[in-house]
Each structure stands twice: as structure tokens, then as C-alpha cells.
Design an enzyme around this catalytic site. Structure first.
Site, PDB file in Angstrom:
ATOM      1  N   GLU A  23      -1.210  -8.559   4.600  1.00  0.00           N
ATOM      2  CA  GLU A  23      -1.049  -8.885   6.071  1.00  0.00           C
ATOM      3  C   GLU A  23      -2.400  -8.829   6.895  1.00  0.00           C
ATOM      4  O   GLU A  23      -2.403  -9.440   7.988  1.00  0.00           O
ATOM      5  CB  GLU A  23       0.048  -7.798   6.768  1.00  0.00           C
ATOM      6  CG  GLU A  23      -0.806  -6.477   7.197  1.00  0.00           C
ATOM      7  CD  GLU A  23      -0.832  -5.483   5.726  1.00  0.00           C
ATOM      8  OE1 GLU A  23      -0.767  -6.166   4.661  1.00  0.00           O
ATOM      9  OE2 GLU A  23      -1.276  -4.236   6.153  1.00  0.00           O
ATOM     10  N   HIS A  28      -3.652  -5.414   1.080  1.00  0.00           N
ATOM     11  CA  HIS A  28      -2.805  -5.918   2.121  1.00  0.00           C
ATOM     12  C   HIS A  28      -2.925  -7.275   2.669  1.00  0.00           C
ATOM     13  O   HIS A  28      -3.738  -7.706   3.204  1.00  0.00           O
ATOM     14  CB  HIS A  28      -3.758  -4.991   3.325  1.00  0.00           C
ATOM     15  CG  HIS A  28      -3.540  -3.572   3.312  1.00  0.00           C
ATOM     16  ND1 HIS A  28      -2.365  -3.111   4.034  1.00  0.00           N
ATOM     17  CD2 HIS A  28      -4.206  -2.558   2.687  1.00  0.00           C
ATOM     18  CE1 HIS A  28      -2.424  -1.666   3.509  1.00  0.00           C
ATOM     19  NE2 HIS A  28      -3.502  -1.455   3.081  1.00  0.00           N
ATOM     20  N   CYS A  76       1.014  -1.088   0.123  1.00  0.00           N
ATOM     21  CA  CYS A  76       0.095   0.009  -0.151  1.00  0.00           C
ATOM     22  C   CYS A  76       0.902   1.136  -0.051  1.00  0.00           C
ATOM     23  O   CYS A  76       1.430   1.683  -0.952  1.00  0.00           O
ATOM     24  CB  CYS A  76      -0.963  -0.104   1.265  1.00  0.00           C
ATOM     25  SG  CYS A  76      -2.232   1.159   1.025  1.00  0.00           S
TER      26      CYS A  76
END
Lengths: 253, 977
Positions: A217, A215, A96
Site C-alpha cells: 500500500e 508494504h 506487516c
């Protein structure tokens, strides 16, 4: 064998550092959150790590444009350390805001740096948080996506539209936005920002520097998926494999 | 001086401009075809061309997509020749754009250190035939808010000099024989007469006149915002609610209310009701309640949660973006300043606005249009919250015309901290007073008094110093370093600088010790502030800590390592005095006892009489489908996806049940669930309840319904009532009017009564009174609005249930009784009625029902669950059906009734509390029904795959047959901006 060491970079406005550390720990690495000042002031050395991550956030508030000011600090404060790190076989992941930083700092270079490439305002003119589907380019040299065909991950950004001066070579395009069936060119909201060629993630010519707007994660376990109360998602999330691939590669160094 | 203009290359679309084109269309101006935005930077420096070029090329412009021009190369975009209009806008002097500081930093990174200052502006190039009035309308309604911005010409020099301040100590001569000094005090401060008398007595005893800063300090500390003097006042209550009060458990337990014939005296409403319930429940897991900046409960053996919701209403009325941004910035500092500091992990936002389609021509002077307020508030909250990296997961948006000039902006933050650090710290004499974070400017001077006063037409011009542009990155840096300092035990106590600025923060922290502060040591944004302005400024992003002298070097080094500014501004003493100095001159010397205990208790009258509203004069329509579409499309019920998507609800990686659920992730979830510790299955459920529409009938049942709603949502997602804590946030009109205060008494009483039965304690709260607006002699008060926010601990998040229907063939149950309770309903609202039969709560029954339903979800017997709220069963079942993308058939004759209800429309749209629609798999039928026991429930239908919602009336004929696509479209269309 000692654990792979990951440097998760922090700067003013970084805000996805904790969950990125968690994701790398789930993948078996040791991950440290390190402030940019510690690198610039020499208290920490990049060469002590195998993986550098520039996580998501709003470094310096996205002022001027997203990632611009940290990119500037990278170039001026870290100088040759970063190119040397890549040359020495290190991996770099930008997520990002990290994507925006790597591109604007010239670290994510396509065609030896000759490709004009940037990220700008979403076509919608808005920050948007939503889940997207992506297909993975199996022919790209990207080490982070080995063995992955498709992924679902959340995006959350206002400036995620990839704009290029020329056509990006296919090998550098790692991830493309797609619909649920894996078709690219599906338009908004499947491509949430209007990115050219549906680009969601790209890698440099070596495949060791990889950046993406979604994302990974935020999807390392099943209950993070928006549909988990409807259907079976499995224990692990799609994003985890990116971290596992990175750690496995670094272990083999 | 250099001027740099950066613009997108002409062949690229301008997303910011495209948004403005849409907004201009919303104003009814159709002729604008294109808007482009040019970023302008003024650099206060004399730079060689190569350096200037380096700044432009290397920093300000992105060569792939942007062009730049500087100084003499700039050709002005004239609007004389074509249909192009050019408007250039910059911030007013003293209003800081965070970008300016960032550019300064980045320029220094480039090795250029002779830029003294930076200022930004925006130039709008508007294409289209426009007459002067239309241009003025676009500027006034969209581009410029005179509170913070102004239009400039191309050659305006933007850097203004800040005049130096020359010290002069000012006194108010209140002890003199003539009354001119007192008249001045009355003119400058709005102390009540008893307060003024207490001040005169105090200084008379001291034998001297007060200084201006002493009165400022008292004024801030004694403001409604800081001390909640209405809630703590002595109230004399009379009227219709008195019978109800007599029956209340409050009077049964005695001593709380003293009877004086037909009047009751209530000494401290807060302690007598809300806090009292918490005290009576005495839950051991409540770790810190009503004493710190947020309420704290236990999460597990090692961790605690703290929760706080605040309002930022008046600033948001005059400058929606800045007001709302500083609202979220302010509430985030509450958990950070609770105990020894907690990490913010979730934000919640509830807004109340006038309808977005309010006619522009009916707008009172000085009032911003509700659509602009809505968009500005949303942007302010999102920009600040997203930048802090805190997921905004829970919220609501409500509409009523009476919020026109008084929008409500509730912002809440949940924090996580080690359990052993949950108690407020205690400084020692000799500890240093350290202010951390943002610099102090003239921002928000008198913000707390602004917050506590009625808005008038002039508010928007008078209050310009009350609003500022927040800088979330400064706050993020402060959070980052303070949590490290906390973990290294480098300070003994922490609090936030919020309303009242240093005056409140230092004054409160030093209440039981004493303190001396050297005001000139406070870092300033610019020169020219008086000692008094420094003291009461409400500049954002500041925290206050008490640091032991032997830790000061280490903590300052830590701050420096992450470029966080901090300054030692004084030290705590043991003399119980507040002593302030400015360059060695004593400017304030007040006793802590007088400052904190000297305020006379308010004496207030309260009365309540039930109103009467018209009842419907129409019969139940044969086809309720059209009505269902109408209700789904009302501003209050319709989809808020446009808002929700612009918040980051995934950051920190903890979201388990998101605000939007279902097969296309666009259904309206009930509560949200997060997992604060990524390696644990323990979760937190967050929900809210708010029903201002019922307060027109009875504020008691309004409050009871809000509590029931917040708890229903927790149950609906699979939670239970075992460990649920509540917050109260009252937004009311002027409580100096007895009927306003009477309504407040009734609502507070309901809070007490419901909390006791549900066994859910209140842990913190806040009130915002005087939400009224005077316009041409008429006073518009907001509806009495109580927001109840709830958090519940969930032992295993894998048990979560979402509201979307899952599987054709499953059974549909309704759990709970339906009554003839249409008063204040969404259905009545579409028929322009209010009615009188407000939904009540039988909490004792509801508690059993909720407990049983929790057991059922805990045992995996529930596939989907949704509570019935606005729009009742009809809206609830429709939402479940289109969120699941399936279909459903229900039969109204099966619905268990609490009393005879002979109209299909009433059964479908009644808003009776404590009801749920539940989807159960056929194989779990027996087990589910056994678990629900003798509570009221019934199978009312089943899930189909038809894509249609079918409802059959009490006599068996079909009253609704609507495709889910149509229903969903009706629900999504209103706020698809």
C-alpha cells in the site's frame, strides 16, 4: 455489478489502515475501516465482505510479541467466523503486522496447519525502514500475485524474520527477498531481517490467504518510489497490482 | 502469585542479546561472548495449572521459538559455577510498563478474569569472564537506569501496595506575623520575590492563607515553561549589538524599543521581534499564529496544516528513552489539541549531544554517557513515533561537548485538519470538562519546573518522579477516537494535557469563563495520590475537551467503542474563578484574572559584546582531499543513516522525497516532501536550520544562518518562498545572566529581520532556558542553540528535485557568492579553531536568488540541487557525487567570490550562506542562465562517470582527487553502529 467490499481491520495500534483503504479504492473496491470491537460485538459481520485485510501497525504495541495479542483476540473473539470466511471463498491479506497476526492466530496455515511457523526479531536487532526487491514465485497458488514477476516495496519492521520448524513447501512461498538483479540468497540488507529461505510473503494452501512483511500500500503510485527523481518509474507502483488482483478475483466470485 | 519465564530456544540467536554484546564492547569490555535475555512475567493471581498453562502457551510464549517455565519448575540461572553472570531488572514501583496492561487485557480475552495485576522483569544472562567492577559497569551503564529501574533477586515479591490517601487540606500561613510560613513557601517553591509579593498581596486582600494546591497552581501557571516570562519580560539591553539594533528595521519602525541613552528598553522581546514580523507580514494564509497549541496555515481551500516543535531536554538527560518518548508523545498532542483537532502526519526530530567518543573516565558523576543518551533518545523517539504511525521524516543530529549533561531533544509534529476547524474553540458555561486517555499517576510531578531549572549532580536522584514510560498505543487510540468525535462535532474545544498537567490545561482553557473540577473524579493509575498531585501530575496521553451536556452520552459511547477511557471531571462556569473540590471540600478558589494576569513582569538586564577567537596560523594545504575526508567524517557532518533507518519514514504513504536519496538511497537529502492527501499532487516541504557553532561568534548571524539554511533546503528540493512558515525553538543557558540574555536579544532580532525580508512569517515557537549544568562549582552552559523549522507548500510534488547527481556530462553550477567566511566552520573545527568571520546573510539578494532558482526548478531546468552548508562547497559536491554514484570535476577559480579569497581551502570549505550547487543538462544551459538573471552564478565543472571527485585550485592545479568510495566511506563510517 456492485463493487467489491473490503474490510480493513482496525485495532489499537493499527496505523496503515488509511493508505490501505486508498490502495483498494484505487483498485476499484469499496473499503471500510472496521474496528475489531465492532466485529467482536456483532455490529459488523465478516460475511458482508469479500476481502479482509489486517493492515500494518503496532497492534497492542507489539507487547509480548508482534501481533500476538490481536491474534489471541481473533481466536477468542471471532472464533469460527474467519475459517468460514475463507471456506466461503473470501480473501485475506495480512500486511506487516497483519502477517504477524495471521500467523500467530493460525489463520495462515501451511500444510493444513501442521507447519510450525512464526515471525521474530530481525537479525539486526533493530527496526528498519528500507526498500527491498522481491521475486514472485509464479508456481504458487496465491491469487494476489498473479502475473507479477518481481516487485520493489518498502519494509518497516522490527520483527519480520520468518522462522519455520520444517522446510516450507515451495508453493506456499510467494515472495522472496532478492537483489536488484533478482538473485535470492543475496544476504543483508537485501534480505532485511534474516528471514529463512529469504521468505518475504507466504500464502496458505488455498492461495486465498496471503501475508507479506513489505508494504504494497506504500507503493501504489510512481512518486512513492525512492528513485523516481532519478529515473522513470511509471504512474503506478508495483504494490497496486496486488490490490487489483484481489479485487479482480473477488469480482469473479 | 505466579512467575513465568520465557526464553528463546537455545539454538536460536538472540538479537536483543547480540545488541547488548556490541554495547558492552563499546564500554571497552571485550570478554563477553554472549548475552541472552529472558522475559519474566509476575501474575498476581492464584491460578489452576491448566489456566496458567493456557496463559503461557497461548499468550506469553511462542512455541515455535520459545520455551517457558513457571513457578517451581524454574531453576535459577546461577552464576556461581561458571562464567555466567545473571542480572534481573524490573521497573521501580509506580513506573508502569505498558506491557503489563496489555497482558491483563489479553488474559481477560482468554476468559481468565482473576488476575489482579501483572508485573514484568528482564533477566540478562551474560557469558564471559568479568570482574565485579565490570559487572557493575555493565549494569550501571547499560542495563539499569536507577531513575526507573532496579535490580531484583529471584525471590523478590514485585507487587507493592499503594497506601491509601487520607484527605487533609494544607495551608501555607503566609499572612501570619512570623515569617515561618513564607519561609516554607520559599523552601517549597522557587517563586521570585516580586511574584511572592504579588501572591501575598492577593491573599491579603482575600483575607485568608493560600492552600498548597493554590500555590502549586500559581507555580505551574507562572513557570517559565508555561508562560515564557523571560521572553515577555522588560529587558534593558546594552553593549556592542546596540549599533546593529539602531540600524535594524525594528527601530526604524519605531515604538518597539525605547531609547534611554546608551541602553534600550525592550518591553516583551517576543512581541517586539518574532511576533512583530508575523504581524507586519500579515499573510492571509496564516490562519492561527502564536495563540493555540500550534501555528496554523492554509494548505488548500479545504485543508489547513499546523506545526509545532517542542523540546524535552531535561527528562532526556536523566532517562533518555522515557524522556524522549514522552517528548514525541507530548508534541504529537499539540496539533491534536490545535483548533478543533488535527491529524498528526509527520514528525521531525533534532538532537544535540556530546560526541559519542567522549572519554568515560571524564564523565561527571550523575551524567549519562553521550552514546547512551543518543541511543536511548533515538530508541525512545522511534518506538513512540513508529507506534503512532507517524512518519519521522526530517531531523538532524549535532554534537558539541557542552551538550554533555544537557542534551537537546527537539520533537516536532505536523498536523492536517479541515480548514474550517482551524480556529481554537470556545466552550460555554455548563459544558463538561472531560479528560480523555491515560490515567493519572504520580508521573512527572513538577515536570515543568524541572524543565525550567538548572540540572545538578543530584538531578538524577531528585527528579525521579519527572520521568515516565510512555504508552504510545493509548495515545494512538486517543487520536483515533478524538478525530471521529471532532468530525461528529461532539466537543466545543480541545487542548492537550502537557506541562503542568490538568493545572495548566484546565486553567488555560477556563481562563475566560471559569471552571469547577471535582478532583476525585480523575481516573487514577493507583491509589494514594493527594488532591494536589492529581492536579499537577504530568501523566502522558491525556487530552482535555469541553463537551456540551447534550453530546456527552454520544461521545462517551464513542470512547467506549474503542476502549478509550474518559471521565467527566467538572464543568465550565461563568464566574471567572478556578474552583477545585476534593470529595466536596473546596481546596482551591483563585480568580482567573490573578492566575493569568497577576504575574509581575520580569525586569532583566541584557548585554552583548563580540568575542575574539584565534585565526588560523597555517597555509592552505596542497592536498585538500585528506581535509575533505576529515570534514566528511566529523560527527556533525557524517551520515546519520543509522538513525534515519530506524524511523518509519514511509507510513501513511505520503512521502515523496525521503530523507535518504540517491542511487543507493543513502545520500543526505535536503528537505523532505510529503503529500498529505493521497489523491492530490499538492505537497508540504519540511526543513530545518540549526547552527549553534556560529553563536560563539555572533548569535545574530547564527540565527540568520539558521533561517537561511531552512529556506535553502526548501528551495533545493524544488520549493519556493511564496508560502513558507517558520517555527523558532530557542535553547539557551541561564538568561538571568545578562550576557546570555543579550545573546538571546540578538538572535531574536535576526529572526525578525530575516523573516521580514524573506517574507516568511513565524507561526509558533517555544523556548527552553536554563540549559546549564553545575559540576564541582563549574557551570557548563550549552551553546546558544536556535532551531528554525520551516514548512512550505508545494503546488505540484511532481516538480521535486533530489540532491544526487543524475547524468554524466551535465553542467555543475554554483549559485550565490562565496565569501571569506570560515568562522565557526566545520573546516576550522577539524583544525581546532573557531575564527571570527561568521557567515552573514544578505537576505535581500538571497531572496531574488532563491526566487529565480525556484522558477528554474519549477520549469524543470534543474536535475539536482543541494545547498552548501556544513563543510561548504566541498562537502556539498562530494555528497551529491557519491549519492549519485557518478563522478565530478570542479574548478575553484570559477567560483564567484563576494570578496577576494586567496586560499583554495577557504573557497572549498567556506560556509557562506545562500549558496546552491546545481546540476543542469547541457541543453538547458541557456534557459537556466536566463532564468537566474543577474544573480551571481557560474559553471564550475561537470558531472563525470569516473567515480572520482576532482577539484582544481585557483591556480589550476589539482587539489582534490579522491575516489567517491573513499569519501563515502569516510562519511558513513563514524555512525555505522
Amino acid at each position: 455489478m456492485s463493487k467489491v467490499r473490503v474490510l480493513v481491520l482496525r485495532a489499537p495500534g493499527t496505523n496503515c489502515d488509511m493508505e490501505t483503504v486508498f490502495a483498494f479504492e484505487q483498485a476499484g473496491a469499496t473499503a471500510n475501516r472496521v474496528h475489531i470491537n465492532q466485529l467482536v460485538r456483532g455490529y459488523e459481520r465478516l460475511s458482508d465482505y469479500q476481502i479482509l485485510v489486517v493492515p500494518g501497525g503496532f497492534t497492542y504495541g507489539d507487547d509480548i510479541s508482534a501481533g500476538r495479542v490481536l491474534a489471541n483476540e481473533f481466536r477468542m473473539g471471532l472464533g469460527e467466523d474467519v475459517p468460514r470466511f475463507v471456506e466461503d471463498g473470501g480473501l485475506i491479506l495480512g500486511i506487516c503486522n497483519g502477517f504477524q497476526v495471521l500467523v500467530k492466530a493460525g489463520i495462515l496455515s501451511v500444510n493444513g496447519g501442521s507447519m510450525p511457523l512464526t515471525l521474530t526479531d530481525n537479525d539486526s536487532g533493530r527496526f528498519e525502514c528500507r526498500w527491498v526487491n522481491m521475486v514472485v514465485n509464479r508456481t504458487s497458488p496465491c491469487v494476489f500475485t498473479k502475473g507479477i514477476d518481481h516487485m520493489a516495496l518498502p519494509v518497516a519492521h522490527a520483527e519480520g524474520k520468518v522462522v519455520t520448524g520444517n522446510t516450507v513447501p515451495d508453493a506456499n512461498i510467494v515472495l522472496r527477498y532478492a537483489d536488484e538483479q533478482g538473485n535470492c540468497g543475496a544476504g543483508y540488507p537485501h534480505n532485511p531481517n534474516g528471514s529463512m529461505a529469504d521468505i518475504a510473503g507466504i500464502c496458505d494452501d488455498t492461495g486465498r490467504v496471503f501475508a507479506l512483511m513489505p508494504h504494497p500500500e506504500r507503493f501504489v503510485r510512481g512518486t512513492q518510489h525512492p528513485q523516481w527523481t532519478r529515473r522513470s518509474i511509471g504512474e503506478q507502483g508495483d504494490g497496486l497490482r496486488i490490490f487489483q488482483n484481489a479485487v479482480r478475483w473477488a469480482e469473479s466470485l | 502469585m505466579h512467575r513465568v519465564e520465557v526464553r528463546l530456544k537455545s539454538h536460536l540467536p538472540d538479537a536483543r542479546g547480540a545488541g547488548l554484546v556490541k554495547d558492552i564492547r563499546d564500554l571497552g569490555i571485550e570478554t563477553v561472548s554472549d548475552v541472552r535475555v529472558v522475559d519474566i512475567y509476575w501474575l498476581d493471581a492464584e491460578l489452576f495449572p491448566d489456566k496458567l498453562d493456557l496463559i503461557c502457551r497461548g499468550l506469553l510464549a511462542d512455541p515455535v521459538i520459545q520455551d517457558y517455565v513457571c513457578d517451581s519448575a524454574i531453576s535459577t540461572d546461577t552464576d556461581s559455577t561458571s562464567t555466567r553472570r545473571v542480572v534481573e531488572v524490573t521497573y521501580n514501583p509506580g513506573v508502569m510498563d505498558p506491557v503489563e496492561g496489555t497482558v491483563m487485557k489479553a488474559v481477560r480475552d482468554l476468559g481468565i478474569d482473576n488476575v489482579r495485576a501483572v508485573k514484568t522483569a528482564k533477566r540478562y544472562l551474560i557469558e564471559g569472564e568479568l570482574n565485579p567492577e565490570q559487572v557493575e559497569s555493565i549494569c550501571g551503564k547499560l542495563l539499569v537506569n536507577p531513575i526507573v529501574e532496579h535490580i531484583v533477586g529471584p525471590d523478590t515479591v514485585p507487587f507493592s501496595e499503594h497506601p491509601r490517601y487520607h484527605f487533609k487540606l494544607n495551608h501555607y500561613y503566609i499572612l501570619d506575623t512570623d515569617d515561618s510560613g513564607l519561609a516554607e513557601v520559599r523552601n517549597d517553591f522557587s517563586f521570585s520575590e516580586p511574584e511572592l509579593q504579588a501572591i501575598i498581596d492577593y491573599f491579603h486582600e482575600l483575607g485568608r492563607n493560600p492552600t498548597d494546591i493554590e500555590l502549586e497552581t500559581l507555580f505551574q501557571t507562572w513557570s517559565e515553561h508555561c508562560v515564557h516570562k523571560t521572553f515577555k519580560g522588560k529587558l534593558s539591553f546594552a553593549g556592542a549589538g546596540i549599533d546593529n539594533l539602531m540600524e535594524s528595521s525594528l527601530t526604524k519602525v519605531g515604538q518597539v524599543f525605547q531609547w534611554e541613552g546608551i541602553r534600550i528598553t525592550i518591553d516583551n522581546l517576543l512581541k517586539s521581534t518574532i511576533m512583530r514580523a508575523t504581524q507586519e507580514l500579515a499573510k492571509p494564509w496564516c490562519l492561527s499564529v502564536f495563540m493555540d497549541n500550534a501555528g496554523v496555515i492554509e494548505f488548500d481551500e479545504k485543508w489547513a496544516l499546523c506545526f509545532k516543535v517542542e523540546t524535552h531536554n531535561h527528562p532526556s538527560a536523566v532517562e533518555p528513552y522515557g524522556g524522549a518518548a514522552t517528548g514525541i508523545g507530548g508534541v504529537v498532542r499539540d496539533p491534536l489539541g490545535t483548533g478543533l483537532g488535527s491529524k498528526p502526519i509527520l514528525n521531525t526530530d533534532v538532537f544535540c549531544f556530546a560526541p559519542p567518543d567522549f572519554a568515560h573516565e571524564k564523565l561527571p558523576k550523575g551524567v549519562l554517557h553521550p552514546r547512551r543518551i543518543f541511543k536511548g533518545v533515538r530508541a525512545g523517539v522511534a518506538d513512540y513515533g513508529n507506534r503512532l504511525g507517524i512518519p519521522t521524516l526530517n531531523g538532524a543530529v549535532l554534537f558539541d561537548e557542552r551538550y554533555l549533561a544537557n542534551p537537546l531533544v527537539y520533537c516536532g509534529t505536523l498536523g492536517l485538519m479541515p480548514r474550517e476547524l482551524s480556529q481554537r474553540g470556545q466552550q460555554q458555561a455548563g459544558d463538561l470538562v472531560v479528560v480523555v486517555g491515560g490515567r493519572t499517576g504520580r508521573d512527572g510531578i513538577h515536570g515543568v519546573t524541572f524543565a525550567s531549572e538548572q540540572l545538578t549532580e543530584e538531578s538524577s536522584t531528585l527528579s525521579f518522579t519527572s520521568v515516565q514510560i510512555g504508552n504510545p498505543i493509548v495515545e494512538k487510540k486517543v487520536i483515533d477516537v478524538l478525530l471521529q468525535a471532532r468530525d461528529r462535532s461532539l466537543y466545543r474545544r480541545i487542548t492537550d494535557c502537557g506541562g503542568g498537567g490538568l493545572s495548566s490545561a484546565v486553567g488555560e482553557m477556563a481562563a475566560d469563563t471559569g471552571v469547577r473540577v471535582d478532583l476525585e473524579k480523575v481516573p487514577l493509575k493507583y491509589a494514594g495520590l493527594t488532591y494536589s498531585e492529581i492536579w499537577v501530575s504530568e501523566s502522558q496521553e491525556r487530552m482535555l475537551i469541553a463537551v456540551p451536556p447534550d453530546c456527552i452520552d454520544e461521545i462517551m459511547e464513542l470512547f467506549d467503542s474503542e476502549n478509550v477511557e474518559a471521565a467527566v471531571i467538572g464543568e465550565f462556569t461563568d464566574d471567572h474563578q478556578l474552583r477545585l473540590f476534593y470529595h466536596g471540600e473546596l481546596v482551591c478558589d483563585l480568580s482567573m484574572e490573578f492566575l493569568h494576569e497577576g504575574i509581575p513582569q520580569m525586569q532583566l538586564e541584557a548585554v552583548w559584546q563580540p568575542p575574539y577567537h584565534a585565526e588560523p596560523d597555517f597555509v592552505s594545504p596542497n592536498d585538500l582531499g585528506g581535509n575533505l575526508q576529515k570534514v566528511l567524517g566529523t560527527w556533525n557532518v557524517c551520515s546519520k543513516e543509522w538513525v534515519i533507518r530506524q524511523y518509519d519514514h514511509e507510513v501513511q504513504g505520503g512521502s515523496v522525497l525521503k530523507p535518504l536519496v540517491g542511487v543507493n538511497s543513502d545520500g543526505p537529502g535536503d528537505a523532505v516532501i510529503i503529500r498529505p492527501l493521497l489523491d492530490s499532487d499538492r505537497g508540504v516541504i519540511v526543513s530545518n536550520g540549526i547552527n549553534p557553532k556560529y553563536s560563539e561568534i555572533d548569535p545574530y548571524w547564527m540565527a540568520a544562518s539558521a533561517i537561511d539554511e531552512a529556506l535553502r533546503q526548501i528551495i533545493a528540493v524544488g520549493g519556493d518562498l511564496d508560502r513558507v512558515a517558520l517555527l523558532d525553538n530557542f535553547c539557551w543557558g541561564d538568561t538571568r545572566r545578562p550576557e546570555m540574555l543579550g545573546a538571546l536579544v540578538r538572535a531574536a532580532q535576526a529572526c525578525h529581520d530575516m523573516a521580514l525580508v524573506y517574507r516568511t512569517p513565524f507561526i509558533s515557537g517555544k523556548d527552553s532556558l536554563n540549559n546549564e549544568f553545575e559540576y564541582e562549582g563549574n557551570v557548563i552552559a550549552i551553546p546558544h542553540t536556535l532551531l528554525i523549522s520551516a514548512i512550505g507548500i508545494m503546488a505540484d510534488v511532481n516538480r521535486a528535485v533530489s540532491m544526487d547527481l543524475k547524468q554524466a556530462g551535465d553542467l555543475i553550477y554554483i549559485v550565490g557568492e562565496t565569501w571569506n567566511e570560515m568562522g565557526g566552520s566545520a573546516y576550522f573545527a577539524v583544525h581546532d579553531l573557531v575564527g571570527n568571520s561568521v557567515p552573514k546573510v544578505d537576505a535581500a539578494k538571497a531572496k531574488v536568488l532563491m526566487d529565480n532558482l525556484s522558477t528554474a526548478t519549477g520549469n524543470g531546468l534543474v536535475r539536482a540541487c543541494h545547498d552548501c552548508s556544513d563543510g561548504g562547497l566541498g562537502v556539498g559536491i562530494a555528497e551529491m557525487a557519491f549519492a549519485g554514484g557518478l563522478g565530478v570535476v570542479i574548478h575553484l577559480e570559477q567560483v564567484p567570490l563576494g570578496e577576494p579569497v586567496d586560499r583554495d581551502d577557504f573557497v572549498l570549505f567556506s560556509e557562506s550562506n545562500s549558496r546552491f550547487v546545481v546540476e543542469v543538462a547541457p541543453e538547458d544551459r541557456e534557459e537556466f542562465e536566463k532564468t537566474m538573471g543577474d544573480t551571481r552564478w557560474a559553471v564550475i565543472g561537470e558531472v563525470t562517470g569516473s567515480g572520482v571527485l576532482e577539484v582544481y585550485g585557483q591556480d589550476g592545479h589539482q587539489v582534490v582527487a579522491e575516489s567517491l568510495d573513499r569519501l563515502k566511506e569516510a562519511w558513513q563510517q563514524p555512525i555505522r553502529w
